[in-house]
Motif scaffolding. Sequence first.
Motif, PDB file in Angstrom:
ATOM      1  N   ILE A 256      -4.037   8.406   2.993  1.00  0.00           N
ATOM      2  CA  ILE A 256      -3.297   7.259   3.500  1.00  0.00           C
ATOM      3  C   ILE A 256      -4.256   6.255   4.128  1.00  0.00           C
ATOM      4  O   ILE A 256      -5.270   6.626   4.709  1.00  0.00           O
ATOM      5  CB  ILE A 256      -2.217   7.715   4.508  1.00  0.00           C
ATOM      6  CG1 ILE A 256      -1.209   6.632   4.774  1.00  0.00           C
ATOM      7  CG2 ILE A 256      -2.835   8.266   5.780  1.00  0.00           C
ATOM      8  CD1 ILE A 256       0.072   7.124   5.420  1.00  0.00           C
ATOM      9  N   THR A 257      -3.920   4.985   3.971  1.00  0.00           N
ATOM     10  CA  THR A 257      -4.708   3.922   4.586  1.00  0.00           C
ATOM     11  C   THR A 257      -4.104   3.578   5.949  1.00  0.00           C
ATOM     12  O   THR A 257      -2.994   4.006   6.269  1.00  0.00           O
ATOM     13  CB  THR A 257      -4.693   2.657   3.709  1.00  0.00           C
ATOM     14  OG1 THR A 257      -3.340   2.176   3.635  1.00  0.00           O
ATOM     15  CG2 THR A 257      -5.227   2.946   2.318  1.00  0.00           C
TER      16      THR A 257
ATOM     17  N   SER B 281       2.962   1.295   8.007  1.00  0.00           N
ATOM     18  CA  SER B 281       4.232   1.117   7.294  1.00  0.00           C
ATOM     19  C   SER B 281       5.109   2.352   7.415  1.00  0.00           C
ATOM     20  O   SER B 281       6.319   2.244   7.664  1.00  0.00           O
ATOM     21  CB  SER B 281       3.972   0.816   5.815  1.00  0.00           C
ATOM     22  OG  SER B 281       3.266  -0.375   5.674  1.00  0.00           O
ATOM     23  N   LEU B 282       4.514   3.532   7.244  1.00  0.00           N
ATOM     24  CA  LEU B 282       5.271   4.773   7.371  1.00  0.00           C
ATOM     25  C   LEU B 282       5.848   4.914   8.778  1.00  0.00           C
ATOM     26  O   LEU B 282       7.000   5.298   8.955  1.00  0.00           O
ATOM     27  CB  LEU B 282       4.386   5.967   7.032  1.00  0.00           C
ATOM     28  CG  LEU B 282       5.035   7.335   7.103  1.00  0.00           C
ATOM     29  CD1 LEU B 282       6.228   7.436   6.162  1.00  0.00           C
ATOM     30  CD2 LEU B 282       4.018   8.425   6.794  1.00  0.00           C
TER      31      LEU B 282
ATOM     32  N   GLN C 256      -2.977   0.677   6.782  1.00  0.00           N
ATOM     33  CA  GLN C 256      -1.774  -0.108   6.494  1.00  0.00           C
ATOM     34  C   GLN C 256      -0.623   0.808   6.073  1.00  0.00           C
ATOM     35  O   GLN C 256       0.521   0.607   6.480  1.00  0.00           O
ATOM     36  CB  GLN C 256      -2.054  -1.120   5.389  1.00  0.00           C
ATOM     37  CG  GLN C 256      -0.858  -1.987   5.059  1.00  0.00           C
ATOM     38  CD  GLN C 256      -1.160  -2.963   3.929  1.00  0.00           C
ATOM     39  OE1 GLN C 256      -2.256  -2.967   3.375  1.00  0.00           O
ATOM     40  NE2 GLN C 256      -0.192  -3.780   3.596  1.00  0.00           N
ATOM     41  N   GLY C 257      -0.917   1.831   5.267  1.00  0.00           N
ATOM     42  CA  GLY C 257       0.112   2.778   4.848  1.00  0.00           C
ATOM     43  C   GLY C 257       0.669   3.551   6.030  1.00  0.00           C
ATOM     44  O   GLY C 257       1.876   3.790   6.123  1.00  0.00           O
TER      45      GLY C 257
END
Length: 64
Positions: free
Chosen positions: A28-29, A35-36, A31-32
């Motif tokens: 996961i980044t 968002s999560l 940003q990810g």
Amino acid sequence: MSGMPCNVTVWVDDGPACFTVYIDSTLITEQGATSLQAILRRHVIGWRRLDESFVHRTLRAITG
């Protein structure tokens, strides 16, 4: 997080006061992850704890 137990990539800890999701850092980044987190925070209102015995039996059957 890296070095997950049993070589899993996602681990969920359902503690008495909080629900924690750990995701291997290689999957996961930033940003990810942000968002999560936003998605989970938005939907946490509708969550409810299922403590019925069938839930525990199902988890034991799946996880061993």
